[in-house]
Design a protein around this motif. Structure first.
Motif, PDB file in Angstrom:
ATOM      1  N   ILE A   1       0.855  -1.187   0.000  1.00  0.00           N
ATOM      2  CA  ILE A   1       0.000   0.000   0.000  1.00  0.00           C
ATOM      3  C   ILE A   1       0.894   1.241   0.000  1.00  0.00           C
ATOM      4  N   PRO A   2       0.676   2.150  -0.949  1.00  0.00           N
ATOM      5  CA  PRO A   2       1.559   3.345  -1.039  1.00  0.00           C
ATOM      6  C   PRO A   2       1.358   4.280   0.144  1.00  0.00           C
ATOM      7  N   THR A   3       2.437   4.900   0.559  1.00  0.00           N
ATOM      8  CA  THR A   3       2.335   5.897   1.636  1.00  0.00           C
ATOM      9  C   THR A   3       1.722   7.189   1.128  1.00  0.00           C
ATOM     10  N   VAL A   4       1.970   7.492  -0.164  1.00  0.00           N
ATOM     11  CA  VAL A   4       1.383   8.688  -0.795  1.00  0.00           C
ATOM     12  C   VAL A   4       0.662   8.241  -2.061  1.00  0.00           C
ATOM     13  N   TRP A   5      -0.596   8.602  -2.152  1.00  0.00           N
ATOM     14  CA  TRP A   5      -1.385   8.227  -3.327  1.00  0.00           C
ATOM     15  C   TRP A   5      -1.156   9.259  -4.419  1.00  0.00           C
ATOM     16  N   ALA A   6      -0.695   8.806  -5.581  1.00  0.00           N
ATOM     17  CA  ALA A   6      -0.352   9.736  -6.669  1.00  0.00           C
ATOM     18  C   ALA A   6      -0.997   9.327  -7.990  1.00  0.00           C
ATOM     19  N   ASN A   7      -2.052   8.548  -7.932  1.00  0.00           N
ATOM     20  CA  ASN A   7      -2.770   8.098  -9.127  1.00  0.00           C
ATOM     21  C   ASN A   7      -1.865   7.353 -10.107  1.00  0.00           C
ATOM     22  N   THR A   8      -0.904   6.635  -9.571  1.00  0.00           N
ATOM     23  CA  THR A   8      -0.030   5.814 -10.411  1.00  0.00           C
ATOM     24  C   THR A   8      -0.742   4.503 -10.732  1.00  0.00           C
ATOM     25  N   PRO A   9      -0.289   3.792 -11.763  1.00  0.00           N
ATOM     26  CA  PRO A   9      -0.935   2.526 -12.116  1.00  0.00           C
ATOM     27  C   PRO A   9      -0.988   1.565 -10.928  1.00  0.00           C
ATOM     28  N   GLY A  10      -2.125   0.923 -10.749  1.00  0.00           N
ATOM     29  CA  GLY A  10      -2.323  -0.056  -9.682  1.00  0.00           C
ATOM     30  C   GLY A  10      -2.958   0.501  -8.446  1.00  0.00           C
ATOM     31  N   GLU A  11      -2.933   1.827  -8.249  1.00  0.00           N
ATOM     32  CA  GLU A  11      -3.497   2.395  -7.029  1.00  0.00           C
ATOM     33  C   GLU A  11      -5.007   2.170  -6.969  1.00  0.00           C
ATOM     34  N   GLN A  12      -5.655   2.294  -8.112  1.00  0.00           N
ATOM     35  CA  GLN A  12      -7.107   2.113  -8.121  1.00  0.00           C
ATOM     36  C   GLN A  12      -7.484   0.687  -7.711  1.00  0.00           C
ATOM     37  N   GLN A  13      -6.719  -0.268  -8.177  1.00  0.00           N
ATOM     38  CA  GLN A  13      -6.991  -1.667  -7.814  1.00  0.00           C
ATOM     39  C   GLN A  13      -6.685  -1.938  -6.340  1.00  0.00           C
ATOM     40  N   ILE A  14      -5.661  -1.260  -5.819  1.00  0.00           N
ATOM     41  CA  ILE A  14      -5.344  -1.437  -4.393  1.00  0.00           C
ATOM     42  C   ILE A  14      -6.496  -0.941  -3.532  1.00  0.00           C
ATOM     43  N   LYS A  15      -7.098   0.186  -3.952  1.00  0.00           N
ATOM     44  CA  LYS A  15      -8.218   0.716  -3.182  1.00  0.00           C
ATOM     45  C   LYS A  15      -9.417  -0.225  -3.180  1.00  0.00           C
TER      46      LYS A  15
END
Length: 1131
Positions: A610-624
């Motif tokens: 899980i990223p410490t800072v959300w930056a709309n990079t690929p994969g973040e949407q799926q992690i959420k």
């Protein structure tokens, strides 16, 4: 007065019940396991020590009666006796918490003991009342549970621990996990218990709703639990079915009634002797034993069965076992009891399979069966083991044993013998003979629990029957086997109808069942989902039936699997790509798609992703979108397991599709079972034919290896007079059945028996061996089997009776002489002019003078009867008695003088031998010389006083050389063989056969031109396909063979034991279905030369060999072969 007092105590107050019970039990006869009903009250309970925490006990005691009615009292008492026999400390402690007011033995006052409506205990009580004498196991979640009496039985016999330990305030309770059910059932049935299994209806239920349950089946000794077998891919061990046995007595003699619930058959063998009944009881494992009241009225007129004379032997056999008395019509009453025991409908029909004793010899007596090892006996060579090869056990061995114990009529024996004769002369390969227990077939089909493996085996059975019918040589054998097959099954099936039915069954199974050649049932394999997941989900139902019958369900699974793969790719793969691309200073991220086996799910497993800072990079949407994975009970699985709603929905659809496909497959399997239920009789008949065929092929192969021959058996008419019926028995070259004549360690004797023999001879001279050898040869002969002699003519005796040494029986209060007289009495009474009677050392257990007179009288009686037989003795005074003999001759076991010492020759001679070699025998066994010398002095003194002289009569008869085994034929008829079905290896097989034949022909022609062999031998290359074996005619013959492996490579070898060598090869990994080509050749030396030649020349013809190294022995085995050796090999 005694009983009146007890009944008055019972009527007075319940607290006197235990005292009344103990008094009545002391007066209860011990022979029956069922106690008498004590009283007519509706309930009674056993006083026990109640813990302090229990209150209101006295108020609830009066309510116990409502759980028991009068019909249950006898069953409760039966369980009470069972509980008293418990021996383990843990089970004894459990029994102390039982009460005997209901069929479960539950005390409602204890914790979890409520029997109110709506409770599980009440539901179990209702099930238990249907089968009150069976242990009840109830499915509760992942366990099978038992309470009360049943829990005590589980702890006592199945080695289970009680639930909740041994706390005294809880009801007895025990159980086993679902996965251990089979082991628990085996433990219970092994100790004689019957078990009723209650299953839960699986599936979703409403909140707080109790699952519905049903009785799924029963497990009895000899009849295993089969529920759910159609869904699995493994077999269940089926023991021999255990019948319910009843014994009665009438003017005809004893009657043994045997009822098989599994087969729905019964037989009633009438006119049996007491010894025959005891023999059958000794070898039969039965579920229940019932004795008819007619046994109490024996020939002595006393009502105390077994007190005098007849009945004593049977009483001694039954007295230490559990049995029940019954009355009325023996057959009908026993059938009623069977229906009651197994909970069958009153209209259930049992088929009569009784084989009439008319024209059949009497069943073997116990002494005869044990003294020649038909029934395993310590120290006695086993005839059964000598008659069959070591790898021929199970059902074929049981058939030969039953055949020997119950010799068939002359017609059946003639058919068996003709089948054996044909088996010894065929040159084609033979099927593997798939053997399936008839009881297993019936139970699985009737229960609709045949799985795809058993269907394949059933197809093998009918295919092998049709294969035998298509081959000219095997077809003749099949026709002969129809006769013993009809006797064994009680079914008469014509050959034409049999083939038609087999064809229908085989075709129908082939239409439904997947036979392993379809390519459209491979387990799903997708790139991003672990293979183990699909394998676990689909391997339990794919490959069972042909896809065409469940196309829609299979297609749904394929679509659901594809949808699951898409969901996994869309929701998990971006996260995994991100994890691989991100480098963290706090430790690398981890993430992968994993199979959670225990949860049957595919989830994402990762940490620190899980990223410490959300930056709309690929994969973040799926992690959420990820959420913690939960199990079937809504609990979080772990910190590292995650899933998404889309994946969960796809998983649910895939599981649903798999369940539907699995249910469809099971439905098709059970539907096929229903269709084949109408063919049960045909399948039982086919299976029995193959069992008989395998038994006889095994017997012929082993008998030929041992040098045995087929005798000539002659019928005896029951209406003929004594002179005509006392046919001679000629045994030429007879040798003990436990010795191998080919090893040269057997003495051959010619026995020409036209009358009764009185046999004398020294100790260790072979008298007992002669009696056993004659008995075994005669028994094998009248059963149609091969005998240990070079030639034989054997009358079809009406009984064969052998009596050997007797021992005392302190338990019965009988001395060895009493037992000997009892046994000989039975033999003499049953002897007829068509009997063979063999008695070893008659009257050895009593005073010499009177024993001699009794022996002389018995010999005189048997001489008058006119039977054939041998009576051996050391009582030489018999020859000085004024006996009236007209049908008796004197024979002796010969001796010779070597270096001044007398030695036995073990040869049968005419005359009387008065030398016992007693002193030499005692010295050889280590008796001190001082004792031997004193004994010799006393003997000389006694001889002088009595003016006796010892004489020895030697009249040796010439003993010719043993004849050559006539069953071995020339290899000129090796052209007819089983039809080889076209397959993958057929072109290669033809090429190899052609090449091998040409090479061998050329080499043999060269050897003939060089006079290395006396005559030119025809080369016949025979193929033995998968699930086939060489014929018995290859036994003891030299041969070369070529094995065609599945990888198209060849193995070349030579052997004198083709059957054993092939078995060794096929036991290796991947060689089970290998094809073999073999050629019989004249001698091992020629075989070695041909082996070397083939190894060197086949590679040059384009064939791949795996044993090229053997080809280096170019000069191995080259030698001249004598003309006699070749002639012996070929004739």
């Amino acid at each position: 007065m005694h009983r009146v007092l007890v009944r008055s105590l019972v009527a007075a107050t319940p607290r006197w019940l235990p005292l009344a019970d103990s008094i009545l039990r002391r007066r209860r006869p011990r022979c029956s396991p069922l106690p008498m009903l004590l009283f007519d009250r509706r309930a009674w309970s056993k006083p026990r020590k109640v813990s302090r925490g229990i209150s209101m006990a006295s108020r609830k005691a009066n309510k116990q009666g409502e759980y028991c009615d009068e019909s249950m009292l006898s069953h409760i008492m039966w369980w009470k006796e069972k509980m008293e026999r418990c021996r383990k400390p843990s089970s004894i402690q459990l029994t102390q918490r039982l009460v005997y007011s209901n069929i479960l033995g539950l005390d409602p006052n204890l914790r979890n003991g409520s029997l109110k409506d709506g409770t599980l205990n009440k539901e179990i009580l209702l099930f238990k009342s249907k089968f009150p004498r069976e242990v009840l196991l109830c499915r509760v979640g992942d366990f099978y549970e038992a309470i009360g009496f049943d829990a005590c039985i589980l702890v006592e016999h199945a080695g289970l621990n009680p639930f909740g330990g041994l706390r005294s305030d809880s009801i007895p309770k025990a159980g086993c996990p679902v996965v251990n059910l089979r082991q628990t059932l085996d433990d219970l049935t092994r100790c004689g218990c019957s078990v009723c299994i209650v299953e839960e209806i699986q599936g979703p239920t409403q909140a707080r709703a109790r699952k519905s349950r049903f009785i799924s089946g029963h497990a009895h000794p000899g009849s295993p639990y089969v529920f759910g077998l159609a869904e699995v891919d493994h077999d269940v061990e089926f023991p021999d079915p255990m019948p319910v046995v009843g014994i009665s007595h009438s003017a005809k003699g004893y009657c043994l009634i045997s009822v098989l619930e599994t087969m729905k058959t019964y037989s009633a063998e009438e006119g049996l002797t007491e010894e025959a009944i005891v023999t059958k009881l000794r070898i039969c494992r039965y579920h229940h034993l019932y004795l008819h009241n007619s046994l109490k009225n024996n020939s002595s007129g006393t009502s105390r069965w077994g007190e005098f004379g007849e009945g004593g032997l049977l009483w001694g056999e039954c007295s230490g076992k559990s049995f029940e008395w019954f009355d009325g019509s023996p057959i009908q009453e026993l059938l009623c009891k069977v229906r009651e025991i197994y909970g069958l409908d009153e209209k259930t029909v049992f088929r009569n399979v009784t084989v009439s004793l008319e024209g059949r010899p009497q069943p073997l007596y116990l002494g005869t069966a044990t003294q020649i090892g038909v029934i395993p006996t310590e120290g006695i060579p086993s005839l059964l083991k000598m008659a069959l090869p070591s790898n021929c056990g199970g059902l074929p061995s049981m058939y030969i044993r039953d055949l020997l114990l119950n010799p068939p009529s002359f017609d059946v024996a003639a058919a068996v013998q003709e089948a054996c004769r044909l088996m010894g002369s065929i040159t084609c390969s033979v099927p593997e003979f798939t053997c399936i227990s008839a009881a297993k077939l019936v139970k699985l089909l009737e229960s609709k629990e045949v799985n795809h493996i058993e269907f394949c085996r059933i197809k093998n059975v009918v295919d092998e029957i049709m294969l035998m019918n298509r081959n000219a040589e095997l077809s003749a054998i099949l026709n002969e086997l129809l006769v013993p097959g009809s006797v064994a099954t009680g079914l008469k099936v014509e050959a034409g109808m049999l083939m038609n039915e087999c064809s229908v069954i085989s075709q129908r199974i082939a239409e439904v069942i997947s036979l392993g050649v379809e390519s459209d049932q491979a387990v799903t394999s997708l790139e991003y989902i672990p293979k183990e997941f699909f394998n676990d989900m689909e391997s339990s139902w794919k490959g069972r039936v042909k896809r065409i019958h469940a196309e829609e369900e299979f297609a749904n699974v394929d679509r659901a699997a594809e949808a699951l793969s898409i969901a996994v790719i869309e929701d998990f793969m971006p996260i995994i790509s991100r994890v691989k691309s991100v480098v963290s200073s706090n430790g690398g991220s981890k993430g992968e798609i994993c199979y959670a086996k225990e949860h049957e799910a595919v989830w994402f497993k990762g940490k620190r992703f899980i990223p410490t800072v959300w930056a709309n990079t690929p994969g973040e949407q799926q992690i959420k979108q990820l959420k913690p994975a939960i199990d079937s009970k809504g609990r979080k699985v772990g910190e590292e397991w995650f899933t998404t709603s889309k994946v969960e929905n796809a998983l649910a659809r895939y599981h649903e599709a798999c369940d539907n496909a699995r249910n469809k497959v099971v439905e098709l399997l059970r539907g096929l079972s229903s269709e084949l239920q109408d063919k049960i009789n045909i399948l039982v008949f086919c299976s029995t034919l193959l069992i008989i065929a395998k038994a006889l092929f095994g017997h012929v192969s082993e008998a030929r290896r041992r040098g045995w021959m087929l005798p000539t058996i002659s019928p005896l008419s029951k209406d003929c007079v004594v002179e005509e019926s006392s046919s001679a028995m000629d045994l030429v070259g007879l040798f003990p059945y436990w010795l191998d004549v080919n090893q040269g360690n057997a003495i051959l004797n010619d026995v020409h028996m036209h009358s009764l023999f009185v046999l004398t001879g020294p100790n260790g001279g072979g008298k007992s061996s002669m009696l056993r050898s004659v008995c075994a040869a005669a028994l094998l002969g009248i059963c149609g089997l091969m005998v240990p002699s070079t030639s034989a003519v054997i009358p079809h005796f009406d009984s064969i009776m052998l009596h050997m040494k007797a021992y005392d029986s302190p338990a019965d209060g009988k001395s060895s002489f009493q037992i000997e007289m009892s046994e000989i009495r039975a033999l003499v009474i049953r002897a007829t002019a068509r009997s063979l009677l063999l008695i070893d050392e008659i009257c050895r257990g009593t005073e010499t003078a009177k024993g001699t007179c009794i022996a002389g009288s018995i010999i005189e009686r048997l001489d008058n009867v006119g039977c054939l037989g041998i009576i051996s003795t050391h009582l030489h005074g018999i020859f000085d008695l004024p006996l009236s003999l007209s049908n008796t001759v004197f024979k002796s076991m010969g001796t010779e003088v070597v270096d001044g010492c007398i030695h036995p020759t073990w040869r049968l001679m005419d005359g009387i031998c008065r030398e016992s070699l007693a002193f030499q025998t005692a010295r050889r066994e280590g008796m001190p010389d001082l004792i031997i010398r004193r004994a010799q002095e006393l003997y000389l003194t006694m001889s002088t006083n009595n003016k006796q002289t010892a004489s020895m009569v030697h009249n040796e008869s010439p003993n010719g050389n043993p004849s050559v085994n006539g069953l071995v034929e020339k290899p000129g008829s090796l052209k007819n063989r089983l039809e080889i079905l076209p397959g993958t290896f057929e072109p290669l097989r033809r090429e190899v056969e052609c090449a091998v034949t040409m090479i061998c022909k050329k080499k043999l022609l060269d050897l003939y031109n060089k006079s290395s062999i006396p005559e030119l031998v025809e080369v016949a290359c025979v193929a033995v396909g998968a699930r086939e074996q060489p014929p018995p005619s290859t036994v003891g013959r030299s041969s070369i063979y070529v094995i065609i492996r599945s990888d198209n490579k060849l193995y070349v070898g030579q052997t004198d034991d083709l059957l054993g060598r092939l078995h060794a090869h096929r036991s290796k990994e991947g060689m089970q279905d290998a094809t073999i080509l073999y050629i019989l050749v004249p001698g091992k030396s020629v075989a070695c030369q041909l082996e070397t030649l083939l190894i060197n020349q086949l590679p040059s013809r384009g064939f791949k060999l795996i044993n090229k190294a053997d080809g280096k022995h170019r000069n191995f085995g080259i030698s001249r072969i004598s003309g006699e050796a070749i002639a012996t090999q070929l004739n």
